[in-house]
Design an enzyme around this catalytic site. Structure first.
Site, PDB file in Angstrom:
ATOM      1  N   PHE A  14       0.881  -1.121  -0.031  1.00 51.95           N
ATOM      2  CA  PHE A  14      -0.125   0.194  -0.091  1.00 51.95           C
ATOM      3  C   PHE A  14       0.858   1.266   0.062  1.00 51.95           C
ATOM      4  O   PHE A  14       1.666   1.587   0.860  1.00 51.95           O
ATOM      5  CB  PHE A  14      -0.997   0.272   1.286  1.00 51.95           C
ATOM      6  CG  PHE A  14      -1.900   1.262   0.883  1.00 51.95           C
ATOM      7  CD1 PHE A  14      -3.012   1.228   0.324  1.00 51.95           C
ATOM      8  CD2 PHE A  14      -1.634   2.390   1.756  1.00 51.95           C
ATOM      9  CE1 PHE A  14      -3.905   2.243   0.331  1.00 51.95           C
ATOM     10  CE2 PHE A  14      -2.242   3.570   1.523  1.00 51.95           C
ATOM     11  CZ  PHE A  14      -3.636   3.620   0.973  1.00 51.95           C
TER      12      PHE A  14
ATOM     13  N   ASP B 257       9.242   2.872   1.936  1.00 52.77           N
ATOM     14  CA  ASP B 257       8.260   3.697   2.302  1.00 52.77           C
ATOM     15  C   ASP B 257       7.963   3.644   3.758  1.00 52.77           C
ATOM     16  O   ASP B 257       7.461   2.706   4.184  1.00 52.77           O
ATOM     17  CB  ASP B 257       7.159   3.162   1.375  1.00 52.77           C
ATOM     18  CG  ASP B 257       5.868   4.158   1.905  1.00 52.77           C
ATOM     19  OD1 ASP B 257       5.692   4.886   2.964  1.00 52.77           O
ATOM     20  OD2 ASP B 257       4.636   3.969   0.923  1.00 52.77           O
TER      21      ASP B 257
ATOM     22  N   LYS C 216       2.250  10.986   7.022  1.00 53.52           N
ATOM     23  CA  LYS C 216       1.556  10.769   8.274  1.00 53.52           C
ATOM     24  C   LYS C 216       1.953  11.656   9.586  1.00 53.52           C
ATOM     25  O   LYS C 216       1.438  12.747   9.634  1.00 53.52           O
ATOM     26  CB  LYS C 216       1.420   9.180   8.443  1.00 53.52           C
ATOM     27  CG  LYS C 216       0.454   8.580   7.267  1.00 53.52           C
ATOM     28  CD  LYS C 216      -0.150   7.478   7.683  1.00 53.52           C
ATOM     29  CE  LYS C 216      -1.213   6.961   6.418  1.00 53.52           C
ATOM     30  NZ  LYS C 216      -0.943   5.812   5.664  1.00 53.52           N
TER      31      LYS C 216
END
Ligand SMILES: *Cc1c(COP(=O)(O)O)cnc(C)c1O
Length: 407
Positions: free
Chosen positions: A141, A226, A255
């Site tokens: 993802f 990531d 985030k």
């Protein structure tokens, strides 16, 4: 009709239906606690997919936010401003990278990584133009843009959004032989999550990241990690790749970097990689704005000051232990690192969604990922009281379902 249902109906009338939200309307947050419009209190075990690692309404972050906003918020990088350099200096020193490029959301920083990797391939490795390939992992993802969903293995994310961006090759997560086989003279990069978050908190085999780094180094393939979800102390290390002592060529953060207040992401890389960007080759109106950069610097400072790496490690071990000790027959697996924990429900008995709905009733906010996994990723400065409450309410929830199955 109660207030909650009224607000949900109101939102449904005007807002796109692209989230299957749990039926709660939140109005206030403080630390790890959230309150809904009926006045009921919950413990936040979701932290907005790890974006709220410092908890809600952190007083120091709010102070910095207001001061900086009163001074200067947004000018665009058509001009220089004072807050970007100190933020990036600290971030580069922490991550071992040479330079950073600011964006806003996680997926924009992923897109930045893809651009950097392709240019690096063409300009430093002489891959024929238009032929560059990037290797990715199954069940990854990395966000929701057309290019990024082009290499998703989730049909729901892709349905009727084609045509897709070419140039991606998929291998199984955790398989180094497959990586070796997939590399060709046209491969410019290998992009992975250090722990797969949305796939259900999937931890790779021990030593895999290190092996990947060696394979990538041998073939001059950029090793890009990531860390949008796993970075910044979430897993009990500042970056999840530190569990294996690897040095990637580039890192993606997002985030939690924005302190749970505003969107802030960065692409970090070695100098030779970042130097492929030249004026006009890439950009973002809000990327690197003075307000976000000031928040970013304060987030890094607070992670150190509040010793959140240590806290995440210690509280994570405690939470993992407590969850394992419940030994519910409905739970198939409990796994995680730091305060990044997945509880896998046995799908023969019930769905993770059902559990999250019951947890909501019992004052615990979490969200299922896919059909079987519940994630526990609270703010890293959660109190012992908050953590104990979450565990006892989870225990209560599981025994409710166990009783139900018996009868
Ligand atoms: C959430 C996430 C993204 C995308 O971030 P957005 O801010 O939603 O665009 C990218 N990579 C990983 C690993 C993520 O967890």
């Amino acid at each position: 009709m109660n207030k909650t249902q009224e607000w949900i109906n109101y939102e449904e009338k005007w807002c796109a239906n692209n989230y299957n939200s749990l039926p709660v309307v939140l109005t206030k947050g403080k630390g790890e606690w959230l309150w809904d419009i009926e006045g009921k209190r919950y413990v936040d075990m979701m932290s907005a997919y790890s974006a709220v690692s410092l908890g809600h309404a952190h007083p120091r972050l709010l102070e910095v936010l207001i001061n900086q906003a009163q001074n200067l918020a947004v000018v665009s990088r058509a001009f220089h401003s004072e807050t970007l350099a100190p933020f990036f200096e600290k971030l580069c020193l922490l991550s071992g990278m040479d330079k950073a490029l600011p964006m806003n959301t996680g997926v924009e920083a992923v897109e930045t990584a893809l651009k950097a990797a392709r240019r690096y391939g063409y300009e430093k490795k002489a891959i024929p133009d238009g032929k560059a390939q990037i290797i990715v992992a199954k069940n990854n993802f990395h966000g929701r843009t057309i290019s990024v969903i082009s290499f998703s293995s989730e049909p729901e994310y892709k349905k009727h959004f084609g045509p897709f961006t070419p140039g991606f090759v998929e291998i199984p997560y955790g398989d180094s032989e497959a990586l070796k086989k997939a590399i060709t003279p046209h491969t410019c990069a290998f992009l992975i999550e250090a722990i797969q978050g949305e796939a259900g908190i999937v931890i790779p085999p021990v030593g895999w990241l290190k092996t990947c780094q060696e394979i990538c180094n041998q073939h001059d393939v950029l090793f890009i990690i990531d860390e949008v979800q796993t970075g910044l102390a979430r897993t009990g290390k500042m970056f999840a790749f530190e569990h294996e002592n690897v040095k990637p060529d580039a890192i993606i953060l997002g985030k939690a970097l924005g302190g749970g207040i505003l969107p802030l992401s960065v692409f970090l890389a070695r100098k030779e990689v970042m130097d492929v960007f030249t004026p006009a080759s890439h950009g973002s109106t809000f990327g690197g704005n003075p307000l976000a950069a000031r928040i970013g610097l304060e987030v890094l400072t607070l992670i150190e000051k509040e010793e959140l790496v240590e806290r995440s490690k210690i509280l994570g071990e405690k939470l993992l232990q407590n969850l394992k000790e419940l030994k519910s027959p409905l739970v198939k697996d409990v796994r995680g690192k730091g305060l990044f924990i997945g509880v896998e429900i046995n799908p023969n008995f019930l769905t993770a969604r059902k559990v999250c709905e019951k947890l909501l009733e019992n004052g615990v906010l979490s969200k299922e990922t896919h059909d079987t996994v519940i994630r526990f990723a609270p703010p890293l400065n959660i109190s012992n009281e908050g953590l104990d409450f979450a565990v006892s309410q989870f225990a209560k929830t599981m025994s409710f379902f166990e009783q139900n199955l018996k009868s």
